[in-house]
Enzyme design. Structure first.
Site, short mmCIF file in Angstrom:
data_model
loop_
_atom_site.label_atom_id
_atom_site.label_comp_id
_atom_site.label_asym_id
_atom_site.label_seq_id
_atom_site.Cartn_x
_atom_site.Cartn_y
_atom_site.Cartn_z
NE ARG A 256 -9.71 20.72 6.86
CZ ARG A 256 -9.52 20.53 8.03
NH1 ARG A 256 -9.42 19.70 8.72
NH2 ARG A 256 -10.34 21.28 8.44
CG HIS A 260 -11.04 16.16 8.96
ND1 HIS A 260 -10.17 16.10 8.05
CD2 HIS A 260 -11.69 14.73 9.62
CE1 HIS A 260 -9.75 14.58 7.84
NE2 HIS A 260 -11.15 13.80 8.57
CE1 TYR A 269 -9.55 22.69 12.46
CE2 TYR A 269 -11.61 21.85 13.77
CZ TYR A 269 -10.40 21.97 12.36
OH TYR A 269 -11.10 21.17 11.02
C1 LIG Z 1 -4.81 5.32 12.06
C2 LIG Z 1 -5.69 6.20 12.62
N1 LIG Z 1 -5.57 7.57 13.09
C3 LIG Z 1 -6.39 8.11 13.21
C4 LIG Z 1 -7.57 8.34 12.12
C5 LIG Z 1 -8.57 9.91 11.79
N2 LIG Z 1 -8.48 10.39 10.51
C6 LIG Z 1 -8.69 10.90 9.92
S1 LIG Z 1 -8.41 11.61 8.75
C7 LIG Z 1 -7.06 12.54 9.55
C8 LIG Z 1 -6.18 13.51 9.50
C9 LIG Z 1 -5.27 13.32 8.61
O1 LIG Z 1 -4.43 14.04 8.42
P1 LIG Z 1 -3.65 14.19 6.92
O2 LIG Z 1 -2.73 12.94 6.47
O3 LIG Z 1 -3.26 15.81 6.94
O4 LIG Z 1 -4.98 13.84 6.06
P2 LIG Z 1 -5.85 15.83 5.86
O5 LIG Z 1 -7.00 15.20 6.53
O6 LIG Z 1 -5.63 17.23 5.86
O7 LIG Z 1 -6.10 15.58 4.19
C10 LIG Z 1 -7.43 11.47 11.59
C11 LIG Z 1 -6.30 11.66 12.62
C12 LIG Z 1 -7.36 7.34 11.60
N3 LIG Z 1 -8.34 7.47 10.22
N4 LIG Z 1 -6.18 6.27 10.93
#
Ligand SMILES: Cc1ncc(C[n+]2csc(CCOP(=O)(O)OP(=O)(O)O)c2C)c(N)n1
Ligand SMILES: [Mg+2]
Length: 356
Positions: A256, A260, A269
């Site tokens: 990435r 985020h 971080y």
């Molecule tokens: C059920 C849930 N828990 C927490 C969140 C908050 N949240 C948004 S994105 C994220 C991280 C997701 O990481 P990843 O699956 O690696 O996807 P990326 O953002 O790296 O594309 C979190 C924890 C959420 N959207 N849904």
């Protein structure tokens, strides 16, 4: 003791970071016109991404999740899918949407908080963006189950991230998909981060692809910065799914490159050195180098493409900005065929307030 089962996880790459061919190319990739077409999409995705961030920074859309660095994965997923397949997506798959016919203006509307952005002109059976991590993995299983029951030659594709593979929904989904041998492909983008949680802290497993083994489904790893590898793996998995061969989990490795979202500051971080290393694997540079080395691309084509993409993105952004804002009632209009009484009252109240 007896060995009762043995497993291996395979990794595939066709283009190395220098754009050099390191394995015999699949048929589609031996025609540079096919690769140039994918390249054009990837450059458009990056131009869109930059514009979306600029719109957010100037207060013209809300929070935006950048797909910077994910272009090869987005292009690989979309190019292997048929229109009749169903895509269940996250917030970082806008490039797939674009290639499936969602317009740039609709994407801007979505990030501008306008419900009409999810009522897109892409394939009508594709699901709207799922923000709830991994929840749509179970929906994908439901979609694939329906396809199997109807004996349709179609497949569901569920895009998700490394973080999503830690969720119960993900394990439930791959387990059910395996048990019922469903036509579904889990396209997992391992971009090394789940907001501020690094991959190493996410799971003790050596690969995320091996989670497939416990579900009894195919699992493999590909270089997610190599569009040929993603495309080829998706193609094989989708053909297998559509012809009754069951599900696949594809772990595509990338990084990435952005924060985020625009609400995040990743410098808090992770180190600039780590990000600089990841830039050396840029999927766009890799494909361009390969195309240029083979004489299928040159500076004039590159300049023309950049202009074309920027013009297209500017025009779409303007069309978004020129769209009259939705009425307050519209936020109630897309979820239910028939509005529950409590929401109907809220809708009436919202209308009353805006009329005052
Ligand atoms: C059920 C849930 N828990 C927490 C969140 C908050 N949240 C948004 S994105 C994220 C991280 C997701 O990481 P990843 O699956 O690696 O996807 P990326 O953002 O790296 O594309 C979190 C924890 C959420 N959207 N849904
Ligand atoms: Mg991630």
């Amino acid at each position: 003791m007896t060995v009762v089962a043995k497993f291996e996880i395979h990794y595939s790459q066709f283009l190395d970071p220098q754009g050099k061919v390191v394995a015999p190319l699949p048929e589609f990739a031996s025609d540079p016109r096919n690769l140039a077409a994918l390249y054009r999409w990837m450059v458009l995705m990056r131009a869109y991404d930059a514009k979306a961030i600029a719109l957010q920074r100037t207060g013209q859309i809300g929070t935006f999740a950048s797909l910077l660095g994910h272009e090869a994965i987005n292009a690989g997923i979309a190019s292997a899918m048929e229109r009749d397949d169903v895509f269940l997506m996250t917030y970082r798959d806008n490039g797939v949407e674009l290639m499936r016919g969602v317009t740039l203006k609709e994407l801007f509307l979505y990030w501008g908080g306008d419900e009409r952005g999810s009522n897109f002109s892409g394939p009508r059976r594709d699901f709207p963006i799922c923000i709830t991590i991994a929840a749509h993995a179970t929906h994908a299983v439901g979609v694939a189950y329906a396809m199997k029951l109807r004996r349709e030659r179609r497949a569901a594709v569920c895009a998700l991230g490394d973080g999503a593979t830690s969720k119960g929904d993900f394990y439930e989904a791959i387990n059910a998909a395996g048990a019922w041998k469903l036509p579904v492909v889990f396209a997992l983008t391992n971009n090394q981060w789940a907001i501020s949680v690094p991959r190493a802290k996410q799971s003790a497993a050596q690969t995320l692809a091996q989670k497939a083994i416990a579900a009894g489904i195919e699992g493999l790893q590909v270089d997610g910065n190599d569009v040929i590898a993603v495309c080829h793996a998706m193609d094989e998995a989708l053909n297998r799914a559509r012809s009754g061969g069951g599900p696949t989990l594809i772990e595509a490795l990338t990084y990435r490159l952005s924060d985020h979202t625009t609400a995040d500051d990743a410098t808090r971080y992770r180190s600039p050195d780590e990000v600089a290393e990841a830039w050396k694997l840029d999927p766009i540079v890799r494909l361009r180098t390969h195309l240029m080395a083979g004489g299928a691309w040159d500076k004039a084509k590159e300049d023309a493409l950049l202009k074309e993409c920027n013009d297209q993105v500017q025009a779409a952004a303007q069309a978004y900005l020129d769209t009259p804002p939705p009425t307050a009632a519209q936020m109630f209009d897309h979820l239910y065929a028939q509005l529950p009484a409590a929401l109907a009252r809220q809708r009436a109240a919202a209308l009353g307030e805006t009329q005052e």
